[in-house]
Motif scaffolding. Structure first.
Motif, mmCIF file in Angstrom:
data_model
loop_
_atom_site.group_PDB
_atom_site.id
_atom_site.type_symbol
_atom_site.label_atom_id
_atom_site.label_comp_id
_atom_site.label_asym_id
_atom_site.label_seq_id
_atom_site.Cartn_x
_atom_site.Cartn_y
_atom_site.Cartn_z
ATOM 1 N N SER A 111 25.275 -68.159 -8.908
ATOM 2 C CA SER A 111 23.370 -69.018 -8.502
ATOM 3 C C SER A 111 23.826 -69.979 -7.596
ATOM 4 O O SER A 111 23.399 -69.856 -6.276
ATOM 5 N N ALA A 112 25.321 -71.055 -6.937
ATOM 6 C CA ALA A 112 25.479 -71.434 -6.512
ATOM 7 C C ALA A 112 25.539 -70.281 -4.466
ATOM 8 O O ALA A 112 24.288 -71.039 -3.799
ATOM 9 N N SER A 113 25.974 -69.046 -5.216
ATOM 10 C CA SER A 113 26.628 -68.573 -3.735
ATOM 11 C C SER A 113 24.650 -67.922 -2.820
ATOM 12 O O SER A 113 24.684 -67.541 -1.734
ATOM 13 N N PHE A 114 23.957 -67.521 -3.769
ATOM 14 C CA PHE A 114 23.076 -66.769 -3.825
ATOM 15 C C PHE A 114 22.091 -67.799 -3.310
ATOM 16 O O PHE A 114 20.920 -67.709 -1.969
ATOM 17 N N SER A 147 31.704 -65.141 -14.203
ATOM 18 C CA SER A 147 31.201 -66.154 -12.970
ATOM 19 C C SER A 147 29.468 -67.074 -12.196
ATOM 20 O O SER A 147 29.027 -66.876 -11.210
ATOM 21 N N TRP A 148 28.592 -66.806 -13.708
ATOM 22 C CA TRP A 148 27.511 -67.217 -13.147
ATOM 23 C C TRP A 148 27.229 -68.435 -12.893
ATOM 24 O O TRP A 148 26.055 -68.238 -11.718
ATOM 25 N N PRO A 149 28.149 -69.353 -12.893
ATOM 26 C CA PRO A 149 28.016 -70.367 -11.883
ATOM 27 C C PRO A 149 28.659 -70.828 -10.058
ATOM 28 O O PRO A 149 26.760 -70.246 -9.499
ATOM 29 N N ALA A 174 17.653 -72.995 -9.722
ATOM 30 C CA ALA A 174 19.034 -72.705 -10.018
ATOM 31 C C ALA A 174 19.642 -73.978 -10.006
ATOM 32 O O ALA A 174 21.140 -73.560 -9.949
ATOM 33 N N GLN A 175 19.107 -75.455 -10.397
ATOM 34 C CA GLN A 175 19.743 -76.568 -10.354
ATOM 35 C C GLN A 175 21.087 -76.563 -11.085
ATOM 36 O O GLN A 175 22.438 -77.205 -10.227
ATOM 37 N N ARG A 176 21.177 -76.065 -11.945
ATOM 38 C CA ARG A 176 22.564 -76.189 -13.125
ATOM 39 C C ARG A 176 23.310 -75.468 -12.842
ATOM 40 O O ARG A 176 24.452 -75.918 -12.822
ATOM 41 N N MET A 211 29.407 -75.088 -7.993
ATOM 42 C CA MET A 211 30.013 -76.397 -6.728
ATOM 43 C C MET A 211 31.173 -77.132 -7.233
ATOM 44 O O MET A 211 32.379 -77.613 -6.586
ATOM 45 N N SER A 212 30.880 -77.765 -8.826
ATOM 46 C CA SER A 212 31.713 -78.431 -9.687
ATOM 47 C C SER A 212 33.175 -78.121 -9.833
ATOM 48 O O SER A 212 33.987 -78.496 -9.874
#
Length: 299
Positions: free
Chosen positions: A219-222, A214-216, A285-287, A293-294
């Motif tokens: 990253s988004a949550s952090f 669940s790394w995407p 952390a943009q990627r 989010m997508s």
């Protein structure tokens, strides 16, 4: 009379290129032009306030008070940024904001992932009702819960400490729980069943299988949690003293004259430097942020 036979037309082979007609090309170019124009206008509207903030930080005090408005400074006052940095303990307040933001973002990301895993993969009576209550809590403004929370922290002696952010982080965040729940719900059931056959419990399934994949969303949550805490003004203003407060409170309360009036050019310069860490974190952390989010909620 002998009938003449017309040779059949050779079928189109897959190697022959198929080019669209000129009308189709024109329509594609026009649609792209319209799309790019809209994107440029939206980008300008988004970056306009930040550009005006930078220009304000480069002006003198008379230029800020000039009428009509001077859009560009006559001479760029780059020393305003140095003055804003030295007028307050900028590094000290930045350290306080960084500590609080890292503590909260790390803890709330892990706790929200754990709660989201429970809502997505475990069965229990009333789970749907609890999840509805969780989503409904996102409708509550922060001010409704902040003052009762402040009274509780004052009773137990946690005012002027960083323990409130630790407890808030361990309590999970409804929006982040929703993100993790949607992501975990779309993962294959076979992963979980194979782990159960091998004798792995649900805690091991979460830490060893679901969380690493669940790394995407992580990253988004952090990034979201870090931005919440870094930009928070009300909670540090209520709970922390002047020496332990965050950079946001220091910027809003320290750039003033002896009469209590704000020094707008230093305030703008300090605000620009205040935004830079958030931009750097997002760029790094943009990627993962965009992917999280997508893809959240997609099977």
């Amino acid at each position: 009379m002998t009938a003449t036979t017309v040779p059949p037309k050779a079928p189109r082979t897959s190697m022959e290129p198929r080019t669209p007609d000129s009308g189709g090309r024109v329509r594609v170019r026009k649609s792209r032009l319209v799309l790019y124009t809209v994107l440029v206008v939206i980008t300008g509207l988004m970056l306009g306030p930040f550009g005006w903030l930078i220009l304000t930080g480069l002006k003198t005090t008379p230029e800020l008070a000039a009428s009509p408005v001077r859009w560009l400074p006559e001479n760029f006052q780059w020393h305003n940024f140095a003055d804003a940095f030295t007028a307050i303990d900028f590094l000290g307040y930045s350290r306080n904001s960084l500590i609080i933001s890292l503590i909260y973002a790390t803890l709330v990301t892990l706790s929200s992932a754990w709660v989201g895993f429970g809502f997505a993969r475990l069965s229990a009576p009333g789970k749907k009702i609890l999840f509805g209550v969780l989503l409904g809590s996102m409708m509550l403004p922060q001010m409704i819960t902040l003052f009762p929370t402040y009274l509780i922290f004052a009773k137990v002696g946690m005012v002027d400490t960083y323990w409130p952010w630790v407890l808030w982080g361990l309590s999970a965040a409804p929006y982040l729980v929703f993100l993790f729940r949607q992501f975990f719900a779309g993962m294959p059931r076979e992963l979980e069943e194979a782990a159960i056959i091998d004798g792995v419990g649900y805690a091991g399934i979460f830490w060893r299988i679901f969380l690493p994949q669940s790394w995407p969303v992580l990253s988004a949550s952090f990034v979201i949690a870090f931005t919440w805490t870094w930009g928070d003004f009300i909670a540090p203003m209520l709970l922390l003293s002047s020496d332990k407060t965050t950079l946001s409170v220091a910027i809003m309360t320290s750039y003033v004259t002896d009469g209590g009036l704000p020094v707008n050019n230093l305030l703008a310069a300090g605000s620009v430097m205040y935004v830079v860490p958030i931009l750097l974190i997002f760029l790094v952390a943009q990627r993962g942020f965009v992917a999280g989010m997508s893809t959240t909620g997609l099977k």
